[in-house]
Every structure is written in structure tokens, then in C-alpha cells.
Design an enzyme around this catalytic site. Sequence first.
Site, PDB file in Angstrom:
ATOM      1  CB  CYS C 169      -0.970  -0.029   1.160  1.00  0.00           C
ATOM      2  SG  CYS C 169      -2.207  -1.336   0.948  1.00  0.00           S
ATOM      3  CG  HIS C 309      -2.235   5.428   4.919  1.00  0.00           C
ATOM      4  ND1 HIS C 309      -1.985   5.033   3.627  1.00  0.00           N
ATOM      5  CD2 HIS C 309      -2.752   4.333   5.545  1.00  0.00           C
ATOM      6  CE1 HIS C 309      -2.316   3.758   3.485  1.00  0.00           C
ATOM      7  NE2 HIS C 309      -2.791   3.312   4.626  1.00  0.00           N
ATOM      8  CD  GLU C 320      -2.160   8.811   8.561  1.00  0.00           C
ATOM      9  OE1 GLU C 320      -3.267   8.225   8.631  1.00  0.00           O
ATOM     10  OE2 GLU C 320      -1.707   9.270   7.520  1.00  0.00           O
ATOM     11  CE  LYS C 341      -5.500   5.296   1.661  1.00  0.00           C
ATOM     12  NZ  LYS C 341      -4.511   6.315   2.034  1.00  0.00           N
ATOM     13  CG  HIS C 346      -6.650   1.870   0.997  1.00  0.00           C
ATOM     14  ND1 HIS C 346      -5.596   2.110   0.143  1.00  0.00           N
ATOM     15  CD2 HIS C 346      -6.089   1.289   2.090  1.00  0.00           C
ATOM     16  CE1 HIS C 346      -4.474   1.678   0.680  1.00  0.00           C
ATOM     17  NE2 HIS C 346      -4.741   1.174   1.859  1.00  0.00           N
ATOM     18  CG  PHE C 405      -0.930  -5.390   4.754  1.00  0.00           C
ATOM     19  CD1 PHE C 405      -1.383  -4.512   5.733  1.00  0.00           C
ATOM     20  CD2 PHE C 405      -1.808  -6.350   4.286  1.00  0.00           C
ATOM     21  CE1 PHE C 405      -2.678  -4.585   6.223  1.00  0.00           C
ATOM     22  CE2 PHE C 405      -3.112  -6.432   4.771  1.00  0.00           C
ATOM     23  CZ  PHE C 405      -3.544  -5.556   5.726  1.00  0.00           C
TER      24      PHE C 405
END
Lengths: 84, 411, 422
Positions: C169, C309, C320, C341, C346, C405
Site C-alpha cells: 500500500c 494515509h 498516524e 480515502k 483505498h 502491509f
Amino acid sequence: MPIMTIDDLQRILVSCAGEDDATATVTDSAGRRFDDLGYDSLALMETAARIEQEFGVKLPDDEVNDARTPQELLDLVNGRLATA
Amino acid sequence: MTGPHHEPVYVTGIGVIAPNGLGAQQYWDATLEGRSGIAPLTRFDASAYPAALAGQISGFEPKDHIPGRLLPQTDVSTRFALAAADWALTDAKVDAGSLVDYEMGVVTSNASGGFDFTHREFNKLWAQGPQLVSVYESFAWFYAVNTGQISIRHGMRGPSSALVADQAGGLDAIGHARRTARRGTRLVVAGGVDSAFDPWGWVSHLSSGGVSQVTDPARAYTPFDSAAAGWIPGEGGAILVLERAEAARARGESQIYGEIAGYASTFDPPPGSPRPPGLRRAAELALADAGVTPAEVDVVFADAAGLAGLDRAEAAAITGIFGPHGVPVTAPKALTGRLLSGGGPLDVVSALLSIRDGVLPATAGTEDVPGDYGLDLVLHEPRAARVATALILARGRWGFNSAVVVRAVRD
Amino acid sequence: MTRRVVVTGIGVRAPGGRGVKEFWDLLTAGRTATRRISFFDPSPYRSQVAAEIDFDAESEGLTPREIRRMDRAAQFAVVCARDAVADSGLDFAATDPHRVGVSLGSAVAAATSLEREYRVLSGDGAAWEVDHRYLSPHMYDYLVPSVMPAEVAWTVGAEGPAAMVSNGCTSGIDAVGHAVQLIREGSADVMVTGASDTPITPIVVACFDAIKATTPRNDDPEHASRPFDASRTGFVLAEGAAVFVLEEYESARRRGAHVYAEISGYATRCNAYHMTGLKTDGREMAEAIRSALDESRLDGTAIDYINAHGSGTKQNDRHETAAFKRSLGDHAYRTPISSIKSMVGHSLGAIGSIEIAASLLAIEHGVVPPTANLHSADPECDLDYVPLTARERRLDAVLTVGSGFGGFQSAMVLRRPEGATA
């Protein structure tokens, strides 16, 4: 009479999350925390999903998260099966 | 030139997982003795498919190399990568725990992801339903899995990445690892490992149209031979430990196999274009990057596709730089098959061990090289030679070209 | 003398609109493009919402041959590359192809085509030993998806360095960061770079179901993506692509190119903690931010906007938030932060590039896009997340971050070009 035994749980945990020689089996440590036994949240999610399939039981996410030891998870499953 | 952006980067550790040997020494012994890892596939019954020979790793027992807790969440390729990284770090005598986490990075190449693993999950999804899909599928499949798992296993938190460029990607990972080191990371674990030998992965290999259908393992993959009939897919690869020269010397504990002295990559013009392909240019750029003239190169490890058109094009690139018969050329991958992202790094290992031992491995199986290729191909037997500088070439399907120059480090 | 890198062209395909203008209109209006999944029947799945694109390959100018050959993600990448090239005004035909490279990000690459071919080859999972007689001639390119940067290279005539960066990602930031490094070091003068992912396919939906990372809020798809809100329940899967033309600054300036921004800093770190889990302290993302600021020779207080993010998972939003405080100190509380997002979902490897596009447009227009669906922030997320409504503000330096990830944490700093007004 519990439907799922600690040996069932041991078998499913090993299949879903593997085993290390160094760690005790859950059969011997049903009261120890999953964290201490080296099982992380992913391992428990995989285990819960497998139990759901094998025993035909629905385990709510938050109740699985609240089960901190093998015994608590076992009690959750058998409680659900008893009331099903 | 000096300064951090031009500081030499050395290879101080090697981990090999190859069809003809587990570990660098086993692989190298097998390669010099001409022992092949190409054999009929045993992981499933491939007899119904048009080809069934592969460079398959055997004798690797995952539980002997991988912690039990990692087994349910890892594809066979990631187990190979973790083992090779362990071996490389052990070889380099690196105690990752004693170094600063941000000063260690991981750069791997990967071409097919955790394909066997993901095939099983696709199968569960479609045969049984979405509830059967594993929690581990979300990362066991993706191309960054080996970088992520190596980083976690060794506590490496520095700049890290995963690159995909088919068979050329492994050299790109080494090139990018050198870039990362020069930009300030003292140690970078780098290389590539692939495996896709489940039935779906296998037929996907076959769909490339380049896989040899010759059934004699000794004759199936004979690069540069007049009878070359295609390549054999293999699995595995190599992981290296790269360190900035000063950092390696300061640590002072490990051997230095050599320097990653040059690197470049190019891309071919579109199919049908009259413009020349980019392999020669990649090689020339890598030599220039290393500050090496063609005359200084002692051996070329070829991409060695094993198909006449591609072999001829590579021969033209090599003779264009070195002249006809101007440099010894070899392709030890004839004993392993083509390993996708693992192929380039394994050739870099062979080059470094050639430097160490003063010997060039042969191109097994190849007998008759067309004269107009103009190649001095090392045939039949290893050739003793003083090796100080080697050029490694790799090409990926559709036009990826990468080249690495390794050089001896003399004290 | 360090070579500087600027963005001169943008191409975007994001949910809710076609091209850059419609993308920006959606963001600044705070509209959402999430809906019930229409690509397949989602009823057996835990999460049934996504941000899909109504993509018509033919009207996008792809030929029938290209459509047959290319996976959906490659199609997105190619049309974005064409747009970016046109937008840049750079005459690629007159540019040395050897000095043009491609760096393209993707997390799951050809997932759509893999699933389609799998169903054919296996008879919907009936056979483990799949039937090679139904093999597509393109199957290898779905196994090994580096055909995607190859397609882009052919589209723009690039013969310099080319590769796919696949860091899950964070791929969309890391692919562009990779391109920046190649121009800086002199390996290329022009890079066509960005990312594309089309993961709205059963296997990907199922694998995020399994880890409960995607939202089960199926009754209200338009408001399902709720980053930083106390009621958030996971991310909304999406698809999309963004591709840029990057140039060495002096040559862009000499040709009088329109410059969106300079990419002044980029860094990535790994958390070496867990393949999917995040520690709450945000340590490694903070380190990536600090390193990107250092490379930009900027102090944290120079940041005027953070494009977060903001995936809308509890662990991400808290991680975050901690990382912003850790890296920027008190300035974190004074800086507008938003997650697009909330509107476009996403799209895994692509979203980092789509968020770079949003950041570039934010600088260009002097507008901070909002976080949609944010009505009541998680008490542990106590920064200014620009709820619901866009804000006008001059932006000289923007930070965009990604987390994914494998433990990847990436950060990029974009700066307004000198002399620009807005």
C-alpha cells in the site's frame, strides 16, 4: 458436556498459527494469555474462522477479541454451541 | 570520485537456495562439477502438461529452517527467501541486533509473489466460499512479502523496497540496494527468490511460449547451442548482504567477496521498432558506471535465454562490446533453469565465487555454438582463470535489460 | 550540484470522475464515490462496498487489441500516462528515449485477470490441476506483472530504466520516490511514474474480509469510508491510477514547462514489527517524515498541509496521528490534515500516487481537500482533520504519507515551485 475440547483447540491453533518447540501446548496452559503463548491477533482471527467452519458456530468479533486465554476462547465456543 | 554517493559497496555475505544446491558451497560445488538441478517436477503430477522438467529445489525441509509460527503464513518462495537471508547474514557474521535498526534495509525482487499459496486460496474461495480464505492471503501473496518478512525477522527498519521486472528484476534489486547504501544505509540485504511450481503457476510459465519441451534433462536447456529449444523454469535464487565499504571494514568481521562496482538498466524499444534492443547499452552503462573498460572484464555471465533469436541478440550485444571471442562467456543457469528474480542474484554469486576461486563455471549441456555468434563460451569443463572483474547480464520479458559489474577487492 | 526533480504532468483515473478536473471537483466538493459493489454479487462477502470506476476502455482510446491484451490495471496506467504526457507539454518524440524511464507502482497488479483466468482454468475451483488447454496466451503476464511498466514504456517511448515498485500500500509513493532518485542520480532526465491497482475482485475482497480490515458498513455505502471518525469500521476498497511526468528541474525550467511542484524529499522505513499490525507509537512513520523533511532541508513547521494515509482503520488512524505528533511536535496540532480515502476509497498500491496528485492540485489551487464523513472524531485522534469542507489556504509545502502491509511507512514532501502564485 463441552462439544469442543482443549485438544481440538490445540489442533486448530497449530494448524492456523503453527507451533514452536519452545512454547508450551495450550493443553498444558489453558489459563495463560494468548500473547504469552505467542499467538497474535491474526492467528486468533484465523483460528476463530476455522472454529466457525468446523463447529458451525458464529463467533462475534468483539467476543473473540475479549477471549484472552485458550480457556476463555473454549468457554466462548462451547457457550455459543450450548445456546445454539 | 569519492563522497557518500560514490563510496564502494561490498558484498560481505551470500545465501543461495538453488535447484542444484542449498547454501553457497553446495551450489558452487554442484555448479563446478556440472551437477544439474533440472529434473521432472515432483510437486504435482505434471505428466498431462506439454512440459514437465523444472529446476526444482529438493531436500529443503521448511521446519528445519523456518520458525514454526511462520509456516502457516508463508508461501514456499518466502520460506526460501527467509532461509537464504538467514544464511547470508550468518555468512557475513552480522548480528542484526547489534546494529542500528534504521541503518539496515531490505531490497528484494520478486516476479510471481506467493503463487502456490495464493493458488490454494483462490481454490478455497471458488470451491468452498469466501469465508474459507485465510487471513494470511492478504500478505502471503503480494510481491513485497519477502522484503517485509526479512525486515521483521531481523529487525531491519531502514529504507526497503520490492521490485518487479521479470528475470531482470534481481539485478535491479542489487542495483537499488547499492543506491540505498550509498544514500546512507550501512547494510542492505538484497537479492531475489521466486517459485511458482503449483499447477497454475506451472501452466502460467508454459504460456510464455519459451519453455523447452525437450524431455531429456541434459538437453532441455542448452543456451547458445544450435539446437537450443527454450528454457527450463527454475525456483530459488540468492540473497546477499551489501555493506558500504567503510561500514564493512569498521565491522571487520567478515570476508569481502567483492564490490558491486557498476549497475545500469534499460528498456527495449517497442516490439517492431527498428531501433536496437537495449541490452548492449545496459552493459555499456554498467561498465561506465564501474569505470571499467571492456578489456578489463574477465568474464560475462550471460542472460542465456536458450532460444535462438534471443541468444543471437545477446551474442551480438556481447561481441559488439568485446569483439568476437573477446571475453569468456558462461551461463551456469543451464544447471538450474531460469529463476525469474532469483536468476540475476545467483549469477552475481557465481561471479563473486569465480573471483574468489579463480575458476569459471561451464555452460552445461551446450555442445555446438553457431560460429557466427562469435562467443568464447565456457563449455564442458570449468576453466581456470584469474578473475578480477565480471559482467552479469539479465533480460526480462518484454524488454527489461539489466547489468551489474562486480569487481575483486584486493587488500 | 544536486539535480532537483519537478512534476510537470498529471494523469488520474479515480472513482467518481474521469480525469484530473473531475477528480479535483469531487475532492473539493467533499463528495464521495463509494458504492455497493457492482462488479460481482457481493452478498456472500463481509464488506460489500467499494469505490469503483466506470471505465470505458474504448472511449478512453484503447484499441480492441490493447483491451484484449492488457489487464485492467495496465489499461488504467496507460491512459493516465497518455494524459500525463499531454499535460506536461513535453515533446516526447523530440526527447532522447534513452533518458526517459518508467517506475510504476502496484500492490496486487493483475489481480483482476488472474481471477478471471483462474476461474476458466480450474472450472471455478473444481480442479487443483488446472487445465492448460484453456490457457490464455497472456497468462504469463498476469503471473509476472512487469508487463505493466512495459506497456507504459511503449506508450511514451521510454528506453531508460524501467521497473515496477511493489511495496503493497505504499507502492504509489515509493514508485514516485524511486523515480525521483533515478533523476537525481542522473540515470534519467524524465521519468513517467505513478501507480495503478484494480483490486475490486472476489479474492482481494475475501482476503481483506478475513482480516476484517475493510468496513462491514454495507447499509450506507456513500458514507462507509470514515477516516478519523469515532464510528469508523475499516477501509473501503477502491481502484484507480495516477501517473506523472517528472523532469529534472533545470531542463523543465528552460523549456518553460508548467511546474506543479518540486518533489523535494522522500523517505521510507519499515516497522519490522508485523506484516499487518502497527504499533501505536508511530515511530517508523515519524522517522520517514523526518528523513523526507531533512532531504527537503525543511523544518517540520514549514509543512502547510498533510495529506494523510487515513485509511479508516482504528489502528491506522491512531498510529498516524501519533506519527504526526512525534515528527512535527506542536506544529501537528496547527496543520490541516485530511484523508481523501474518505471520498475515493483505498486503492492499495495506487492510492499513494492518487494522493500525490491531490497534493499537487492542492498546491496548485491553494485549497485543502476535506475529510468527508467526519462528524465526530475519535477522541484519540485530536488533530485538525479538515472535516467535510474544503479550505482555501496558500500551500508552500505539503507532506503526503503512506503506510502498508509488510510494515512499509513512506513520506514525501512537495513544494510549491519558485515564483508561482496562488
